[in-house]
Enzyme design. Structure first.
Site, short mmCIF file in Angstrom:
data_model
loop_
_atom_site.label_atom_id
_atom_site.label_comp_id
_atom_site.label_asym_id
_atom_site.label_seq_id
_atom_site.Cartn_x
_atom_site.Cartn_y
_atom_site.Cartn_z
N GLU A 36 -7.38 2.72 9.44
CA GLU A 36 -7.85 4.08 9.11
C GLU A 36 -9.35 4.25 9.36
O GLU A 36 -9.84 5.36 9.46
CB GLU A 36 -7.49 4.42 7.66
CG GLU A 36 -8.40 3.88 6.58
CD GLU A 36 -8.18 2.40 6.25
OE1 GLU A 36 -7.49 1.72 7.02
OE2 GLU A 36 -8.74 1.94 5.24
N HIS A 96 -8.57 -2.63 8.71
CA HIS A 96 -8.46 -1.23 8.29
C HIS A 96 -8.27 -0.30 9.50
O HIS A 96 -9.26 0.18 10.06
CB HIS A 96 -9.74 -0.82 7.55
CG HIS A 96 -9.85 -1.40 6.19
ND1 HIS A 96 -9.39 -0.76 5.06
CD2 HIS A 96 -10.35 -2.58 5.77
CE1 HIS A 96 -9.61 -1.53 4.00
NE2 HIS A 96 -10.20 -2.63 4.40
N CYS A 99 -5.10 -3.94 3.57
CA CYS A 99 -6.06 -4.71 2.76
C CYS A 99 -5.51 -4.94 1.35
O CYS A 99 -4.57 -5.69 1.18
CB CYS A 99 -7.41 -4.01 2.78
SG CYS A 99 -8.78 -5.08 2.30
#
Lengths: 90, 217
Positions: free
Chosen positions: B196, B194, B86
């Protein structure tokens, strides 16, 4: 040493869609302002610089515009530089 | 083996990356303050999401000049792996480690939702855990994720098999549905989604695990 005032206009390249400009153009229509065929939104940066010559001041501001103030991948910039007799108070 | 997660003023996904790597996958993780230059002993570096330096001027424009990134550029030159998520992807393009640029979403909205992605290249370690052409789901959360580049750069990205992920339904107007790219060498990967946030089953999906795991391949 001389003092100069620089005004840098940064805008998205014409080939890159400017959605904020399009939204503002649509709002202009809602306001009843007719005939606007193009509206692009950019940034305006004003700075003052001290340099030995105008050519040197221009060289520094051009470098800054290329390397920091704009991203050449998506943006263009233009510069206006003029002599300023005294540095303005902050 | 340890990885480093850079913390800029304004980063807000640094702890998410640590949870995904260390909490979910057992990968030792160290935070790197943006003023450090010491990357010794690290296997890979993550530039996390957020709003580095308030994203003043342009996303990633100020972060690009932080001391840690001078070391990151040398790290990449030596073959070290760098993942930009990002805001981290935006920083990698501003730095010139990846081509192109990311700008305002086509419809101006900040989009926060899960998206379906196509793994378009599993050439690099980053995506070798997925089969090519596989669809995965990852969350996105960005206002400026519209990938832009000139036609020559796009052709080069395609010719060199550097387009790693594409949106199945383009949410932001990115050219050719691009969601993530790698460099030619394959040690730098930038993506807007994302991974994660998709490592802990409690959060609804684990499709991001393979990308985070690949930091230590």
């Amino acid at each position: 040493m001389s003092f100069f005032q620089a005004s840098i206009e940064v805008s998205l390249r014409s080939s890159v869609l400017d959605p904020a400009g399009e939204a503002a153009r649509s709002a202009a229509q809602s306001l009843g302002v007719e005939g606007i065929t193009k509206l692009r939104i950019g940034k305006s940066i004003q700075l003052e610089i001290e340099a030995p010559t105008e050519a040197e001041a221009r060289r520094r501001v051009e470098f800054l515009s290329d390397r920091l103030l704009s991203n050449p991948v998506i943006e263009d910039w233009s510069l206006e530089l003029k002599n300023s007799s005294l540095p303005k108070a902050p | 083996m340890e990885i480093g997660v850079v913390v800029f003023p304004g980063s807000n996904c640094d702890r998410d990356v640590r949870w995904a790597a260390e909490g979910c996958l057992g990968i030792k993780t160290k935070f790197l303050w943006h003023e450090t230059r010491d990357l010794s002993g690290l296997k890979a570096i993550v530039l996390p999401g957020g709003f580095s330096y308030g994203d003043y001027l342009r996303c990633g424009a100020i972060a690009r000049f932080s001391p840690v990134l001078e070391s990151v550029v040398e790290f990449v030159d030596r073959g070290g792996k760098v993942l930009g998520i990002c805001n981290g992807f935006q920083i990698l393009t501003e730095l010139g480690l990846l081509p192109g640029a990311l700008t305002r979403n086509k419809d101006l909205h900040f989009i926060c939702q899960d998206v379906a992605l196509n793994v378009t290249s599993s050439r690099t370690d980053w995506l070798s855990g997925y089969e090519s052409d596989l669809s995965i789901n990852l969350p996105i959360a960005h206002g400026e994720g519209r990938f832009q580049c000139n036609p020559e750069t796009l052709r080069q990205l395609e010719d060199e098999d550097c387009i790693a992920l594409r949106y199945l339904t383009n949410p932001n107007g990115s050219i050719n549905d691009i969601a993530g790219i790698t460099n030619k060498k394959g040690n730098v990967f930038g993506l807007m989604p994302h991974p994660e946030r998709a490592c802990d089953p409690l959060l609804g999906g684990i499709d991001g695990r393979s990308i985070i795991q690949s930091l230590i391949y």
